[in-house]
Design an enzyme around this catalytic site. Structure first.
Site, mmCIF file in Angstrom:
data_model
loop_
_atom_site.group_PDB
_atom_site.id
_atom_site.type_symbol
_atom_site.label_atom_id
_atom_site.label_comp_id
_atom_site.label_asym_id
_atom_site.label_seq_id
_atom_site.Cartn_x
_atom_site.Cartn_y
_atom_site.Cartn_z
ATOM 1 N N SER A 88 -7.833 -15.125 0.369
ATOM 2 C CA SER A 88 -7.964 -13.683 0.151
ATOM 3 C C SER A 88 -7.727 -13.233 -1.285
ATOM 4 C CB SER A 88 -7.011 -12.915 1.082
ATOM 5 O OG SER A 88 -5.668 -13.213 0.781
ATOM 6 N N LYS B 97 -1.157 -5.023 2.979
ATOM 7 C CA LYS B 97 -1.436 -5.165 1.546
ATOM 8 C C LYS B 97 -1.484 -3.815 0.849
ATOM 9 C CE LYS B 97 -3.592 -9.675 1.935
ATOM 10 N NZ LYS B 97 -4.759 -10.535 1.656
#
Length: 336
Positions: free
Chosen positions: A233, A278
Site C-alpha cells: 500500500s 490511515k
C-alpha cells in the site's frame, strides 16, 4: 476484612488480565498506525531536496488477545478480521509473511519504474528466477518446496521469468518428472517432482503460486529503506517521493502530503485496506492533503470512505481522489 477482600479481588482481576494477554483469539485487529515522512526513507543519488513532505500512512495489525478484542469492539476506528480474511485459504504464517515481503518488494519496483519513466530516465532489468509464495494442497510441491524458495532452473536449464517457468512446465505432460533447482537460505538444493494437472488451468504444474525475482538498474541510483513496512500500500507514495527527488521542481510546494494506494508499472493507483485508520493517522500527523485511490469513481471506493472518515473526525485535511500517478502530479503542479 473488607480490605483483604478488595485486595484479593484486585489480585484476581490482575491475574486474569495478565493471562488474557497471552491467549490469542482467531482474529486480527487493525488500528490507526502512523504517517511517516518518506524523505529519510528514500534516497535518490544526488536527488533534489523538498520544502514540504510526502508521507506514507500505515495501520497497526496484529493477532487479537482478549483485551485487544474488547478494545476493538469499543473503538470506532479499530477493526476485527478473522484469520481467514487476512491469510489466504490454507496459508501458513510463514507463507503470509513471505507474501507480505514480496508484495512490498514488488511495490518498490513498480514505484521506481513509474517515477523513472515519468522522469524520462531509462531502466535496465535483471531476472533471477521466481520466488515461491504459496504451496497448494495435494500438489507435487507440497512437502518439498517452501514459501520463499527461489527457483532458477528446470531440468538443469536456467530461466528468467515466471512466464518462462510456466511455459516450460505447462508444455510437458501430466505424470512427467521434472527437476527443480532452487535456493533456500543461501543453500542450493534440487528436488524431483511429478507433474499433476492444475484444476484452475487444466495444464500440468507443480502447485505453487509465484512471483518474479526481478531487479532494476537505474542511474541515478535509488535506495528505499522499507524494512519496517510490509504489504503493497505504500507503492504510490514511494513513486511520488522518488519522482520529486529526480526533478528540480518541488511538487510538495511546502505542504505536508499524505496518501496511500498500490502502484503498478503503468502508474495505475489501486485500492488498499484500512483507509479509515490511515485518515486518522494522517490527521494526527497534521497532514494537509491526503491522496486516496478513486478506483475510477466506484461507489465503494477508498476515496468515498476517506471523505466520510474525514468528515466524521472533523479534519481540515483535503481529500483528493487519485486514479493514476499522473493525476497526483497534475494536482500538485496546480498548487500555490
Amino acid at each position: 476484612m473488607r480490605k483483604n477482600f478488595y485486595f484479593r479481588s484486585f489480585l484476581i482481576a490482575a491475574v486474569i488480565i495478565l493471562l488474557s494477554s497471552f491467549y490469542y483469539l482467531p482474529y486480527y485487529v487493525s488500528k490507526p498506525g502512523m504517517a511517516k515522512e518518506l524523505e529519510p526513507i528514500i534516497k535518490v543519488e544526488d536527488g533534489f531536496e523538498e520544502k514540504g513532505s510526502f508521507m506514507l500512512t500505515t495501520v497497526r495489525m496484529g493477532r487479537a488477545n482478549i483485551y485487544a478484542f474488547v478494545m476493538a469492539k469499543l473503538s470506532k476506528y479499530q477493526e476485527l478480521y478473522t484469520v481467514e480474511e487476512i491469510r489466504g485459504e490454507n496459508e501458513t504464517d510463514e507463507e503470509y509473511n513471505v507474501r507480505q515481503l514480496h508484495l512490498m518488494s514488488s511495490s518498490k519496483l513498480a514505484a521506481i519504474e513509474t517515477a523513472y519513466k515519468k522522469a524520462g530516465i531509462p531502466l535496465k532489468y535483471h531476472y533471477n528466477g521466481v520466488y515461491v509464495l504459496n504451496i497448494m494442497e495435494d500438489m507435487p510441491a507440497e512437502g518439498k518446496l517452501r514459501a520463499g524458495d527461489r527457483i532458477f532452473k528446470v531440468d538443469g536449464k536456467e530461466f528468467q521469468s515466471s512466464e518462462e517457468f510456466i511455459g516450460t512446465v505447462s508444455a510437458k505432460q501430466e505424470g512427467e518428472e521434472i527437476t527443480l533447482t532452487y535456493e533456500r537460505q543461501n543453500q542450493t538444493k534440487e528436488t524431483n517432482l511429478t507433474l499433476k494437472t492444475l484444476q484452475e488451468t487444466g495444464k500440468p504444474g507443480v502447485g505453487i503460486t509465484l512471483v518474479d525475482d526481478k531487479e532494476v538498474e537505474v542511474d541515478p541510483a535509488v535506495n528505499i529503506d522499507s524494512e519496517e513496512i510490509g504489504g503493497p500500500s505504500a507503492g504510490f507514495m514511494f513513486s511520488l517521493e522518488i519522482y520529486n527527488q529526480l526533478i528540480k521542481e518541488d511538487l510538495t510546494r511546502g505542504y505536508r502530503i499524505a496518501g496511500t494506494g498500490t502502484i503498478n508499472a503503468e502508474g495505475t493507483v489501486g485500492r488498499i485496506g484500512g483507509i479509515e485508520q490511515k485518515i486518522v493517522a494522517a490527521d494526527k500527523a497534521d497532514a494537509e492533503i491526503f491522496f486516496a485511490p478513486n478506483e475510477n469513481g466506484a461507489e465503494d471506493s477508498n476515496y468515498i470512505d476517506a471523505v466520510a472518515t474525514a468528515k466524521d473526525i472533523n479534519t481540515d485535511m483535503k481529500i483528493v481522489p487519485i486514479n493514476t500517478f499522473d493525476d497526483a502530479v497534475e494536482f500538485l503542479r496546480k498548487l500555490d
